[in-house]
Motif scaffolding. Structure first.
Motif, PDB file in Angstrom:
ATOM      1  N   ASP A  24      -4.315  -1.975   7.098  1.00  0.00           N
ATOM      2  CA  ASP A  24      -3.612  -1.056   6.230  1.00  0.00           C
ATOM      3  C   ASP A  24      -4.517  -0.780   5.032  1.00  0.00           C
ATOM      4  OD1 ASP A  24      -2.082   0.239   4.456  1.00  0.00           O
ATOM      5  OD2 ASP A  24      -0.413  -1.193   4.488  1.00  0.00           O
TER       6      ASP A  24
ATOM      7  N   THR B 261       5.696  -4.146   9.323  1.00  0.00           N
ATOM      8  CA  THR B 261       5.520  -3.925   7.879  1.00  0.00           C
ATOM      9  C   THR B 261       6.287  -2.675   7.495  1.00  0.00           C
ATOM     10  OG1 THR B 261       3.487  -2.715   8.318  1.00  0.00           O
ATOM     11  CG2 THR B 261       3.238  -4.998   7.666  1.00  0.00           C
ATOM     12  N   ARG B 262       6.752  -2.668   6.264  1.00  0.00           N
ATOM     13  CA  ARG B 262       7.561  -1.521   5.829  1.00  0.00           C
ATOM     14  C   ARG B 262       6.981  -0.904   4.563  1.00  0.00           C
ATOM     15  NH1 ARG B 262      10.927  -5.309   7.764  1.00  0.00           N
ATOM     16  NH2 ARG B 262      12.254  -4.662   9.504  1.00  0.00           N
ATOM     17  N   LYS B 263       7.101   0.386   4.489  1.00  0.00           N
ATOM     18  CA  LYS B 263       6.691   1.117   3.292  1.00  0.00           C
ATOM     19  C   LYS B 263       7.679   2.246   3.103  1.00  0.00           C
ATOM     20  CE  LYS B 263       1.673   0.547   3.632  1.00  0.00           C
ATOM     21  NZ  LYS B 263       1.527   0.052   4.995  1.00  0.00           N
ATOM     22  N   SER B 264       7.719   2.722   1.878  1.00  0.00           N
ATOM     23  CA  SER B 264       8.539   3.920   1.689  1.00  0.00           C
ATOM     24  C   SER B 264       7.824   4.902   0.781  1.00  0.00           C
ATOM     25  CB  SER B 264       9.920   3.545   1.134  1.00  0.00           C
ATOM     26  OG  SER B 264       9.785   2.785  -0.018  1.00  0.00           O
ATOM     27  N   TRP B 265       8.138   6.147   0.969  1.00  0.00           N
ATOM     28  CA  TRP B 265       7.517   7.191   0.150  1.00  0.00           C
ATOM     29  C   TRP B 265       8.515   8.276  -0.154  1.00  0.00           C
ATOM     30  CZ3 TRP B 265       4.089   8.064   4.951  1.00  0.00           C
ATOM     31  CH2 TRP B 265       4.622   9.049   5.794  1.00  0.00           C
TER      32      TRP B 265
ATOM     33  N   VAL C 215       1.458  -0.718  -3.488  1.00  0.00           N
ATOM     34  CA  VAL C 215       0.982   0.637  -3.210  1.00  0.00           C
ATOM     35  C   VAL C 215       1.756   1.679  -4.024  1.00  0.00           C
ATOM     36  CG1 VAL C 215       0.281   0.000  -0.891  1.00  0.00           C
ATOM     37  CG2 VAL C 215       2.524   1.031  -1.243  1.00  0.00           C
ATOM     38  N   LYS C 216       2.662   1.217  -4.858  1.00  0.00           N
ATOM     39  CA  LYS C 216       3.495   2.142  -5.614  1.00  0.00           C
ATOM     40  C   LYS C 216       2.605   3.053  -6.480  1.00  0.00           C
ATOM     41  CE  LYS C 216       7.543   2.386  -8.489  1.00  0.00           C
ATOM     42  NZ  LYS C 216       8.492   1.685  -9.316  1.00  0.00           N
TER      43      LYS C 216
ATOM     44  N   PRO D 144       5.625  -0.898  -0.699  1.00  0.00           N
ATOM     45  CA  PRO D 144       5.831  -2.068  -1.569  1.00  0.00           C
ATOM     46  C   PRO D 144       5.121  -1.896  -2.915  1.00  0.00           C
ATOM     47  CG  PRO D 144       4.128  -2.540   0.055  1.00  0.00           C
ATOM     48  CD  PRO D 144       4.670  -1.190   0.392  1.00  0.00           C
TER      49      PRO D 144
ATOM     50  N   PHE E  50       3.907   7.160  -2.617  1.00  0.00           N
ATOM     51  CA  PHE E  50       4.393   5.880  -2.101  1.00  0.00           C
ATOM     52  C   PHE E  50       5.221   5.193  -3.184  1.00  0.00           C
ATOM     53  CE2 PHE E  50       1.099   6.762   0.898  1.00  0.00           C
ATOM     54  CZ  PHE E  50       1.558   6.218   2.085  1.00  0.00           C
TER      55      PHE E  50
END
Lengths: 250, 850
Positions: free
Chosen positions: B132, A52-56, A79-80, A76, A73
Motif C-alpha cells: 500500500d 485493510t480498510r480505507k475511506s475517502w 493517510v488522512k 486511516p 482520503f
C-alpha cells in the motif's frame, strides 16, 4: 446455406457495431450528472485474506470526458488528507496529481505509471479515469445474464490516440437500466481485472451501482468500494478542482 | 622431468630454507599484486554492483553531474514517445549510527511509478503495509530496509531507525522489508528506500532530482533513446546506460588505481631479483653437478631446461602461495581502500566481500611463474655455458670478469646517455618514459660494479670498527660480488620506490600545507557531513542569512562544489561568491592578474581554472571554457589560473549567481565562515549549533579541524608508502638471509679454519652480522640515489600525465632517516639465523668440506 448465414452476419455487423456504441452512449447519457459527491468505503482483501480498510470522500464536477474529480482520503489516520486530483480529457488520457500533506508536496502521476495499483487497492490509476465514448471502438458480441439480469456483452478497444494499459475491455450492460453490471479488462488477451457493479439503486433519478467490486485476477486480491452518502448535481466550484486547491485545502 | 626429479629435488631438499626463501620472493610479489588489485577490483565491483542492482530494468540514466537538475525535467522526459518509464531518483548516504554497521545508502524513488523499473520484492506479512504505497507516501518518515540489514540490527516492521537529516536528527519508521537478493544486495545490503519527495527535504535537495532512470519503449534502441533524450535536454545532461556510472567512478579513481597497480607490479619486479639471485647462486653452487651432467652427455639445452624447469616449478608454487596470501591481504586492504576513497572522493562504499576474479588470479599465477622463469633466464644460460673442466676450478666464477664488467659499464653508460638525451625531449611523452626506463636499466647494470666499489670503500671503516670481523666481511663481499649484487639490486629498487613515493608525499604535503594556509583560511566551515568531500546532503540557500545573523559572524561564503565531466576528466566545479573570496584569500597566481581575475570572475565574465586542470586540458588565459549545463552551454573565458588542490583532477571556479542560474541549483555544500575580530570560534560554534543544529544536520568544524581532516586524508593516501616500506624491509630480509646463507655455505671451510685457529664464535657471528650490515648499507646508498632520480620522474609524470599538479622537488629526508635504521635493523635481524648456523656447525665437518 452456410454462405447465406455468413452473408447475413456480414450484413448485420455494421448494425451491431452501431448498436454497441449506441448502447454505451445511452448508458453514459443515463448515468450523466453535472456533479457527484459520495463517501467511499474501501475494503481490500489480499491474496492472503488479510483485510485493510480505507475511506475517502469523492467529489466530481462534470461527466465523462469533461470531468474533474478530487478524492480525499479520510481514514486511516496515517493517510488522512492525502488527495488525488483527476482531470479527464475527451481526446486523451487524464492528468492526475497527488497531494501529500505531511510533506506539503504535490506530485504528478505520470501517464506511464497509470497501470500501477492505486494506493494498494486493486484499482489502477487508469481505472479512476472516466471513459469518453469516442476514445474506444465498440463491438456487440452477444447477450448474457449477469446475476440473473440480462445484459448486452460489448467489447471496447482503445483507439490509437488513447494510451491504455488494457488492450481490450469487455463490458456487460444491463438491458433494464443501462447500468454496466460488469467489466473485464484484458492485457494482451489475458483478463487482468474484473469489475462487478452491484447493489444498483436509483439515486436522484440516476441508476447507480452502490457497490463496486474489483478483482485483480493475477494477484487474486479484491477491493470492494461502497458508495455512501451519494449525491448528484450538487453545486461545486471549478476552482476546487485544481492543484492549487489541493494545496489550499490543507 | 627425470632430471628435475633426480637432480633438482634432492638439491631443494638439501637447501630447503633457501628454496623457501627464493620462492618467498615470488610469494611476496604475487601476494601484493593479488592483494592490491583484488582490493581495488572489489571496491570497483562493489560500486558497479550497487549501480547495477539499483538500476533495475533501467536502460538509460539521465544525469547532470553531481549538480542534479530541476523536477520539471522529469515531465519533459516523460513526454517523449520513446520513453516507456522515467523514474526520478535521489541517492544519498545516511549514518544510522548503529555500531559496526556502516552507512546506509538511501535510494529515494517515487513509489507510484518506480515499480515499472525496479522489482521490490517484499517479505511476506507486510504486504498490506508496503504493498500500500499510500501509507508509505503519506508518511515522510517511511523507510524500507533490506532483510539483511534489518536482521543484523533486529529491526522489524514498525521499528525505528534514526539518522541526521537537513531537518535535524530524525527517526524513520520501517514500513517494509526487502527480501534478500536482487536490489536488496546493493551496497552490501545496507540499502534503505524512501519516498523521493520526502528525501528532497531530508537531504536538502530543494526541488531537484539526482537523476532519472529510463526504460525505453519496446523496439526503441539505446542509441535512439539517447538521441531523443539528448535532443530534448541539450548538452548539459549526460545520457548513458547505468554502466556509464561505473566508468565515471573508475575515472575518478584513476590516480588511486594507477598507484596501486604500479606498487604491485613493482613488488613483482623486485621479486624477480630475489629469484635471479637465488638461481645465480644455485648455478655457482652446483657447478660440479652441472659439470658431471655435461660430462655424462647432457646437452646445454638440457641444462638450460633443467634450471628453467626449476624456476617454473618454484614460480608456480610461489605464485599459488602468493595468490592465497594475496587474498588474505585483500581482505584488509579492501576495507582500507574503501575508507580512503570515501575520505578523498566522498564516495561511500560498502564492500561486503572481496571479489575474487578467477581470470585475474590465473593472470597473477602466470605473472609470478613468468617472472620466475625470466629471472632464471640468465643463470640458466650461464649454467648451460659451463664446461666440465671449468667446473673443477672453484672460486674463479665468483669474480666478475674484467670483460663482463666493462661490457656492463658500457651498456650502463649508453643507457644513461640515452636517458639524458630523452630529458629535454620529455614533452613527447613516450620519450620521457623511455628515459625513465633507461635510467633504471643503467642503475641495474651498474649495480654489480657499484656494489663492488662500495664494498671496497666500506672495507676500511669496517676494519677500523672490528679489525678481524670487518675485514673478513668486506672481503667476502668483494670476492663474491655476484652473490651480493642481485640482493642489492632488489633492495635498491624497493628502497627507490619508497624514496620516490615518500618524495611525492612530501612534495604534496608541502603544496597542500601552502594551499591550506592561503585558501582554507576561514575561521570555521559548516558542512553537511563530517567528510567535507561527501556532498550527499546539502544546505538550503536561505541558511546563509540565518548564519549571518549569528553574533560574531563577519562573513559567510556559500560554496557548492559538484563534480562534473570536463574534457573527459572528473573535475570539481566550485561555485561561490568570488568577490568575497577574492577579498579574503590571497591566491597563488599562475597566470593572469589577481585583481582583474577576481573582478571579472565575480562579474560572471570569466572562470578561474586550477593550474593542474589548465595543464591537463591545455587551456590558457583567454581561452574559452565550455560548460554543458542543464540550462544550455555556458561559455566563459579563462580569466586566471591559480594553484588549487581541492581536487586531484582539477577545479573550475564559477561565480555562484551564474552557477545558480545555469545549473538551477541554489543549494550549498559548505559554508565558509569568517568571524569578527575578537570573536571566539568556540563560542560562535556553540551559538550556531544552538540555533541551527536541531533543525539541520550540520558539522561545524573549526579551521584546525579541517586542517586535521586534510592531513588525515593525506596520511591515508600515503599509507601506501608505509606498505612499501614494509615490502622493502621484507625484501631486505629475504635477500640478505638468502645471500648470507649462501655466503656461509660457500665459506664453511674458511669459517672452520678460522675457528680451528682460535677464532671465537662471537667473531664469526660478528663477521656475518657485519656482512649483512654492509649489504644493507650498499642497498641503502644505491636505493636512495636511485630513489632521488625516480622522484624526479614521478613528479614529472604526476604533473604532465596524471593530475597536472606541479609539485616542487623536495628530497624526503624524513623517509630516508626512517629507512636507514629500519633497513639496518632488518639486515641485522636477517643475519641472526645464518650467523647462528655459521657458529653452530660441526668444526670437523667444516674442515672436511670439499
Amino acid at each position: 446455406m452456410n454462405n447465406a448465414i455468413w452473408l447475413c452476419a456480414a450484413l448485420a455487423w455494421p448494425v451491431l457495431a452501431q448498436d454497441a456504441r449506441q448502447i454505451v452512449e445511452e448508458s453514459q447519457r443515463r448515468g450523466k450528472a453535472n456533479s457527484q459527491r459520495y463517501e467511499g468505503v474501501l475494503e481490500v482483501t489480499g491474496a492472503d485474506s488479510k483485510v485493510t480498510r480505507k475511506s475517502w470522500q469523492s467529489r466530481r464536477l462534470g461527466a465523462y470526458g469533461n470531468s474533474k474529480a478530487v478524492i480525499h482520503f479520510t481514514a486511516p489516520a496515517e493517510v488522512k488528507g492525502v488527495a488525488l486530483l483527476v482531470v479527464n480529457h475527451p481526446d486523451r488520457s487524464s492528468d492526475q496529481w497527488m497531494w501529500t500533506p505531511a510533506i506539503g508536496r504535490d506530485r504528478r502521476i505520470a501517464l506511464q505509471d497509470r497501470s500501477t495499483r492505486f494506493f494498494g487497492t486493486d484499482f489502477s490509476f487508469e481505472d479512476l479515469e472516466e471513459r469518453d465514448v469516442d476514445q474506444y471502438e465498440y463491438r456487440l458480441t452477444g447477450e448474457e445474464a449477469i446475476e440473473l439480469a440480462p445484459c448486452w456483452r460489448i467489447e471496447a478497444r482503445p483507439k490509437q490516440s488513447k494510451t491504455s494499459q488494457y488492450t481490450l475491455s469487455r463490458m456487460w450492460i444491463r438491458k433494464d437500466n443501462y447500468v454496466p453490471a460488469q467489466y473485464e479488462n484484458f492485457v494482451k488477451d489475458q483478463p487482468v481485472r474484473r469489475l462487478q457493479q452491484r447493489d444498483i439503486q436509483n439515486v436522484q433519478g440516476i441508476w447507480t451501482a452502490r457497490t463496486l467490486e474489483i478483482t485483480d485476477l493475477r494477484r487474486k486480491s479484491r477491493t470492494v468500494l461502497r458508495l455512501e452518502k451519494l449525491e448528484y448535481n450538487i453545486p461545486l466550484k471549478e476552482d476546487d478542482f485544481t492543484v492549487q486547491a489541493l494545496r489550499r485545502d490543507q | 622431468m627425470i632430471l628435475l626429479r633426480l637432480i633438482s629435488l634432492p638439491y631443494v631438499r638439501k637447501h630447503l630454507l633457501r628454496s623457501v626463501l627464493t620462492t618467498a620472493g615470488i610469494v611476496l610479489g604475487v601476494a601484493l599484486l593479488v592483494g592490491m588489485q583484488t582490493a581495488n577490483r572489489s571496491v570497483l565491483r562493489a560500486f558497479n554492483d550497487t549501480v547495477e542492482r539499483i538500476a533495475g530494468k533501467a536502460q538509460l540514466q539521465v544525469t547532470a553531474g553531481d549538480a542534479g537538475f530541476s523536477e520539471e525535467v522529469l515531465e519533459r522526459v516523460q513526454s517523449l514517445r520513446e520513453i516507456r518509464a522515467a523514474a526520478p531518483v535521489i541517492e544519498a548516504e545516511a549514518d544510522p549510527g548503529l555500531p559496526g554497521q556502516g552507512k546506509l545508502l538511501i535510494l529515494a524513488v517515487d513509489m507510484t511509478g518506480d515499480r515499472s523499473l525496479r522489482d521490490y520484492d517484499f517479505d511476506n506479512g507486510d504486504q498490506d503495509v508496503i504493498d500500500d504505497p499510500l501509507i508509505f507516501l503519506a508518511q515522510p518518515d517511511s523507510l524500507i530496509l533490506t532483510r539483511e540489514f534489518a536482521g543484523r540490527n533486529h529491526i522489524a516492521i514498525g521499528g525505528k531507525v534514526a539518522f541526521d537529516t537537513m531537518q535535524g536528527r530524525k527517526q524513520f519508521t520501517v514500513r517494509g522489508i526487502l527480501k534478500a537478493g536482487g536490489m536488496a544486495q546493493a551496497f552490501g545490503g545496507n540499502l534503505g528506500i524512501m519516498d523521493i519527495y520526502a528525501a528532497q527535504n531530508v537531504f536538502g535537495r530543494g526541488r531537484h532530482f539526482d537523476r532519472i532512470d529510463i526504460g525505453l519503449q519496446e523496439g526503441v534502441s539505446l542509441e535512439q533513446g539517447q538521441t531523443a533524450l539528448s535532443t530534448l535536454l541539450g548538452p548539459g545532461f549526460t545520457i548513458e546506460p547505468p554502466s556509464g556510472r561505473g566508468r565515471q567512478f573508475e575515472s575518478l579513481l584513476g590516480v588511486y588505481s594507477l598507484a596501486m597497480t604500479v606498487s604491485s607490479m613493482f613488488a613483482l619486479f623486485i621479486g624477480m631479483f630475489i629469484i635471479y639471485n637465488s638461481f645465480a647462486i644455485a648455478v655457482t653452487q652446483r657447478r660440479s653437478e652441472i659439470g658431471i651432467l655435461r660430462a655424462l652427455g647432457a646437452t646445454r639445452g638440457q641444462i638450460r631446461t633443467l634450471f628453467l624447469g626449476e624456476s617454473a616449478v618454484a614460480g608456480l608454487i610461489g605464485s599459488a602461495a602468493g595468490v592465497a596470501l594475496g587474498l588474505v591481504f585483500a581482505r584488509t586492504l579492501t576495507g582500507l581502500s574503501a575508507t580512503m576513497l570515501e575520505s578523498m572522493f566522498g564516495v561511500a562504499q560498502n564492500v561486503g566481500e572481496v571479489v575474487v576474479d578467477p581470470g585475474f588470479l590465473l593472470f597473477a599465477m602466470a605473472m609470478g611463474t613468468g617472472t620466475s622463469i625470466v629471472a632464471a633466464l640468465i643463470p640458466a644460460r650461464n649454467a648451460a655455458r659451463i664446461e666440465p673442466i671449468q667446473a673443477l676450478q672453484k672460486g674463479r666464477y665468483q669474480v666478475l670478469g674484467a670483460g663482463e664488467n666493462r661490457m656492463r659499464r658500457n651498456l650502463a653508460l649508453l643507457a644513461a646517455a640515452l636517458a639524458v638525451v630523452c630529458l629535454p625531449l620529455g614533452a613527447y611523452r613516450p620519450l620521457f618514459f623511455a628515459g625513465f626506463l633507461l635510467t633504471l636499466v643503467a642503475g641495474l647494470l651498474l649495480t654489480p660494479f657499484l656494489s663492488l666499489e662500495l664494498a671496497k670503500l666500506l672495507r676500511r671503516p669496517m676494519k677500523w670498527l672490528r679489525p678481524v670481523e670487518g675485514a673478513l666481511a668486506a672481503d667476502s663481499l668483494i670476492q663474491a660480488p655476484r652473490r651480493t649484487s642481485a640482493t642489492v639490486a632488489a633492495l635498491m629498487l624497493s628502497l627507490a620506490l619508497v624514496v620516490g613515493q615518500g618524495g611525492v608525499a612530501r612534495a604534496s604535503l608541502q603544496s597542500v600545507d601552502e594551499w591550506i594556509t592561503t585558501t582554507l583560511n576561514p575561521d570555521m566551515f559548516i558542512s553537511t557531513t563530517e567528510n567535507i568531500a561527501s556532498h550527499g546532503a546539502r544546505f538550503p540557500a536561505g541558511m546563509q542569512q540565518e548564519l549571518e545573523s549569528v553574533p560574531g559572524v563577519a562573513e559567510i561564503q556559500p560554496v557548492r562544489m559538484p563534480r562534473l565531466q570536463f574534457h573527459g576528466f572528473p573535475v570539481m566545479l566550485v561555485s561561490t561568491e568570488l568577490a568575497k573570496m577574492g577579498r579574503r584569500v590571497k591566491r597563488h597566481m599562475i597566470s593572469g592578474d589577481e585583481e582583474s581575475m577576481n573582478r571579472l570572475a565575480s562579474q560572471e565574465k570569466g572562470v578561474i581554472l586550477s593550474e593542474n586542470l589548465a595543464a591537463l586540458v591545455k587551456l590558457r588565459l583567454g581561452d574559452t571554457v565550455e560548460l554543458a549545463t542543464p540550462a544550455g552551454m555556458l561559455r566563459l573565458p579563462v580569466v586566471g589560473t591559480i594553484r588549487d588542490l581541492s581536487n586531484q583532477m582539477g577545479t573550475i571556479f564559477l561565480e555562484r549567481s551564474a552557477y545558480v542560474r545555469y545549473f538551477q541549483d541554489d543549494t550549498v555544500d559548505v559554508f565558509r565562515v569568517y568571524l569578527k575580530p575578537g570573536a571566539s570560534p568556540e563560542e560562535v560554534r556553540g551559538q550556531i549549533v544552538g540555533r541551527l543544529g536541531r533543525q539541520r544536520r550540520m558539522f561545524v568544524m573549526l579551521n584546525r579541524d579541517v586542517r586535521a581532516y586534510v592531513a588525515k586524508v593525506m596520511d591515508q593516501w600515503f599509507g601506501l608508502t608505509y606498505i612499501q616500506v614494509i615490502v622493502a624491509m621484507l625484501v631486505a630480509i629475504l635477500g640478505i638471509v638468502n645471500t648470507l646463507t649462501v655466503s656461509i655455505s660457500d665459506r664453511r671451510r674458511e669459517l672452520g679454519v678460522l675457528r680451528a685457529v682460535g677464532g671465537l664464535r662471537s667473531q664469526i657471528r660478528g663477521t656475518v652480522w657485519m656482512e649483512a650490515a654492509a649489504i644493507g648499507i650498499i642497498g641503502l646508498v644505491l636505493g636512495i640515489a636511485t630513489g632521488a632520480i625516480m622522484l624526479y620522474y614521478e613528479l614529472q609524470a604526476i604533473q604532465h600525465d596524471i593530475s597536472g599538479m606541479p609539485f616542487a622537488y623536495e628530497f624526503p629526508w624524513g623517509i630516508v632517516a626512517m629507512l636507514v635504521p629500519v633497513i639496518l635493523f632488518a639486515a641485522l635481524g636477517a643475519a641472526i639465523l645464518p650467523a647462528e648456523s655459521a657458529v653452530r656447525g660441526s668444526l670437523v665437518e667444516a674442515l672436511e668440506y670439499e
